[in-house]
Write an enzyme that holds these catalytic residues in place. Structure first.
Site, PDB file in Angstrom:
ATOM      1  N   TRP A  99      33.532  29.509  39.745  1.00 32.15           N
ATOM      2  CA  TRP A  99      33.340  29.809  38.315  1.00 32.15           C
ATOM      3  C   TRP A  99      32.693  28.631  37.614  1.00 32.15           C
ATOM      4  O   TRP A  99      31.819  28.806  36.763  1.00 32.15           O
ATOM      5  CB  TRP A  99      34.667  30.194  37.657  1.00 32.15           C
ATOM      6  CG  TRP A  99      35.239  31.458  38.211  1.00 32.15           C
ATOM      7  CD1 TRP A  99      36.406  31.602  38.896  1.00 32.15           C
ATOM      8  CD2 TRP A  99      34.652  32.775  38.151  1.00 32.15           C
ATOM      9  NE1 TRP A  99      36.583  32.918  39.255  1.00 32.15           N
ATOM     10  CE2 TRP A  99      35.529  33.656  38.817  1.00 32.15           C
ATOM     11  CE3 TRP A  99      33.469  33.287  37.604  1.00 32.15           C
ATOM     12  CZ2 TRP A  99      35.272  35.026  38.946  1.00 32.15           C
ATOM     13  CZ3 TRP A  99      33.212  34.648  37.732  1.00 32.15           C
ATOM     14  CH2 TRP A  99      34.103  35.498  38.389  1.00 32.15           C
ATOM     15  N   ASP A 166      37.057  26.284  30.425  1.00 27.80           N
ATOM     16  CA  ASP A 166      37.319  27.653  30.865  1.00 27.80           C
ATOM     17  C   ASP A 166      38.777  27.668  31.332  1.00 27.80           C
ATOM     18  O   ASP A 166      39.120  27.033  32.326  1.00 27.80           O
ATOM     19  CB  ASP A 166      36.361  28.006  32.014  1.00 27.80           C
ATOM     20  CG  ASP A 166      36.660  29.372  32.638  1.00 27.80           C
ATOM     21  OD1 ASP A 166      37.631  30.032  32.228  1.00 27.80           O
ATOM     22  OD2 ASP A 166      35.902  29.769  33.548  1.00 27.80           O
ATOM     23  N   LYS A 190      43.690  37.785  33.278  1.00 31.35           N
ATOM     24  CA  LYS A 190      44.541  37.105  34.245  1.00 31.35           C
ATOM     25  C   LYS A 190      45.969  36.972  33.727  1.00 31.35           C
ATOM     26  O   LYS A 190      46.911  37.301  34.427  1.00 31.35           O
ATOM     27  CB  LYS A 190      43.978  35.713  34.581  1.00 31.35           C
ATOM     28  CG  LYS A 190      42.482  35.682  34.893  1.00 31.35           C
ATOM     29  CD  LYS A 190      42.163  36.117  36.307  1.00 31.35           C
ATOM     30  CE  LYS A 190      40.706  36.452  36.555  1.00 31.35           C
ATOM     31  NZ  LYS A 190      39.708  35.475  36.207  1.00 31.35           N
TER      32      LYS A 190
HETATM   33  C1  PLP Z   1      38.106  35.470  36.432  1.00 33.13           C
HETATM   34  C2  PLP Z   1      37.466  34.212  35.983  1.00 33.13           C
HETATM   35  C3  PLP Z   1      36.208  34.206  35.336  1.00 33.13           C
HETATM   36  C4  PLP Z   1      35.401  35.449  35.138  1.00 33.13           C
HETATM   37  O1  PLP Z   1      35.860  36.191  34.076  1.00 33.13           O
HETATM   38  P1  PLP Z   1      35.066  37.488  33.585  1.00 33.13           P
HETATM   39  O2  PLP Z   1      35.881  37.865  32.385  1.00 33.13           O
HETATM   40  O3  PLP Z   1      35.106  38.490  34.675  1.00 33.13           O
HETATM   41  O4  PLP Z   1      33.690  37.093  33.230  1.00 33.13           O
HETATM   42  C5  PLP Z   1      35.724  32.995  34.903  1.00 33.13           C
HETATM   43  N1  PLP Z   1      36.387  31.849  35.088  1.00 33.13           N
HETATM   44  C6  PLP Z   1      37.581  31.810  35.712  1.00 33.13           C
HETATM   45  C7  PLP Z   1      38.285  30.514  35.899  1.00 33.13           C
HETATM   46  C8  PLP Z   1      38.152  32.993  36.171  1.00 33.13           C
HETATM   47  O5  PLP Z   1      39.353  32.969  36.790  1.00 33.13           O
END
Ligand code: PLP
Length: 356
Positions: A99, A166, A190
């Site tokens: 990511w 993030d 999540k």
């Molecule tokens: C799941 C995840 C993403 C992607 O998220 P989307 O909402 O599908 O774009 C980005 N960064 C991390 C750390 C993730 O766990």
């Protein structure tokens, strides 16, 4: 048989969220209408949005000067919105996984990107340390929890330039010093809500410093001004997020949650370390994620991988296959996962060991 939900995302939600969501689908806030068919401009939904934002601010102790937004497009859209809104010439990124790499790739569209450190040399199985962040970069981007590889940056770093994170997969799992960050964002699927919404916590005074023209939908200021109602927000996902946040508050908030999460993770890591069939993919306990626990078969037991996967599945363990870039197994132990599910998985690991 009871199913134990270890999916990495979308992932387990509190039973409270599921039950309240069912109620809301039947009758939303006493309106006599379903949350699925109500106007986002209705007074009932405006109250829901405001309460959800207020709960985020309360639970994370968001200081004044910050705004909380709920936007479409997931975390992946934020990979682009962050540089678009913040980068004039240069940005710094810590590359700790897939990511993080994707975020870095998007940033390159908007200017020079300095990768301050990367753990790619060892398939992202550690968090790089002792790197230098260039003082002339517009911001420094980190990924606090690396969902795929199972590492986590557990301390809020101190840097002299604006910090962006993030936090898709560890938001609300522990306290965060929001004042150290300029932007915190993530997909909600999540630890918070079903798929369909991203959260953004943004420090207002960081905005308005870039010269490029910004499309309205991709300008944070548009959404701040419209209080996340510039266009139709993901009504259902926001409603579900509100339920999860109420549940979390009722439970005692992020400090209490952190304690539970650390206990759960310890039970599983201890078993991985003890059980002769398995090895953890993250050697340094300091770097081990509390949310996504990755392990593989020990070298001499490689042929038992499929049999273990099948056995675990037969015992109700769902979603423990590792991501394809790591292999092996990954158990995601998000906020809503009960301790009993971790104990059940440990029981399955012990039983499989005694049979083999
Ligand atoms: C799941 C995840 C993403 C992607 O998220 P989307 O909402 O599908 O774009 C980005 N960064 C991390 C750390 C993730 O766990």
């Amino acid at each position: 048989m009871k199913k134990h939900n270890f999916y990495a995302g979308p992932s387990i939600l509190p039973q409270y969220t599921i039950d309240k969501t069912i109620e809301g689908i039947k009758d939303f806030a006493g309106s006599g209408l379903s949350v699925l068919e109500i106007s986002h401009r209705s007074k009932e939904f405006i109250a829901c949005m405001n309460d959800t934002i207020a709960l985020v601010k309360e639970l994370l102790e968001v200081p004044s000067g910050y705004q909380v937004l709920f936007l479409g497009g997931g975390a992946s859209l934020q990979f682009a919105m962050v540089p678009m809104n913040l980068m004039n010439t240069k940005a710094a990124y810590l590359n700790t996984g897939e990511w993080a790499s994707k975020a870095l790739k998007e940033a390159k569209i908007f200017g020079e990107v300095v990768e301050v450190a990367s753990s790619k040399d060892k398939n992202f199985n550690y968090i790089p340390k002792n790197y230098t962040v260039p003082s002339d970069a517009d911001y420094f981007h980190i990924t606090t929890n690396n969902t795929i590889f199972g590492t986590e940056l557990k301390k809020d770093p101190d840097v002299k330039i604006p910090l962006v994170a993030d936090m898709s997969s560890d938001i609300f799992s522990r306290p965060v010093d929001v004042s150290k960050y300029s932007i915190i964002y993530g997909g909600a699927q999540k630890n918070l809500a079903p798929a369909g919404v991203a959260f953004v916590i943004v420090k207002e005074d960081i905005l308005g410093k870039v010269t490029r023209p910004l499309p309205s939908m991709l300008d944070y200021r548009t959404h701040i001004k419209a209080e996340s109602m510039f266009n139709t927000p993901p009504v259902f996902a926001v409603f579900a997020a509100q339920q999860t946040l109420k549940w979390l508050k009722e439970l005692g908030g992020v400090k209490v949650m952190q304690k539970k999460n650390i206990e759960k993770a310890k039970i599983l890591y201890d078993e991985i370390d003890r059980n002769r069939l398995f090895v953890p993919t993250i050697a340094d306990p300091e770097d081990r994620s509390v949310m996504n626990i990755c392990f593989v078969m020990a070298e001499q037991y490689k042929e038992l991988e499929k049999p273990f996967a099948d056995f675990a599945k037969s015992q109700g363990m769902i979603g423990i296959e590792g991501h394809r870039s790591v292999g092996g197994f990954r158990a995601s132990t998000y906020n809503a996962l009960p301790g009993e599910s971790v104990k059940a998985l440990v029981g399955v690991m012990k039983e499989f060991e005694s049979k083999n």
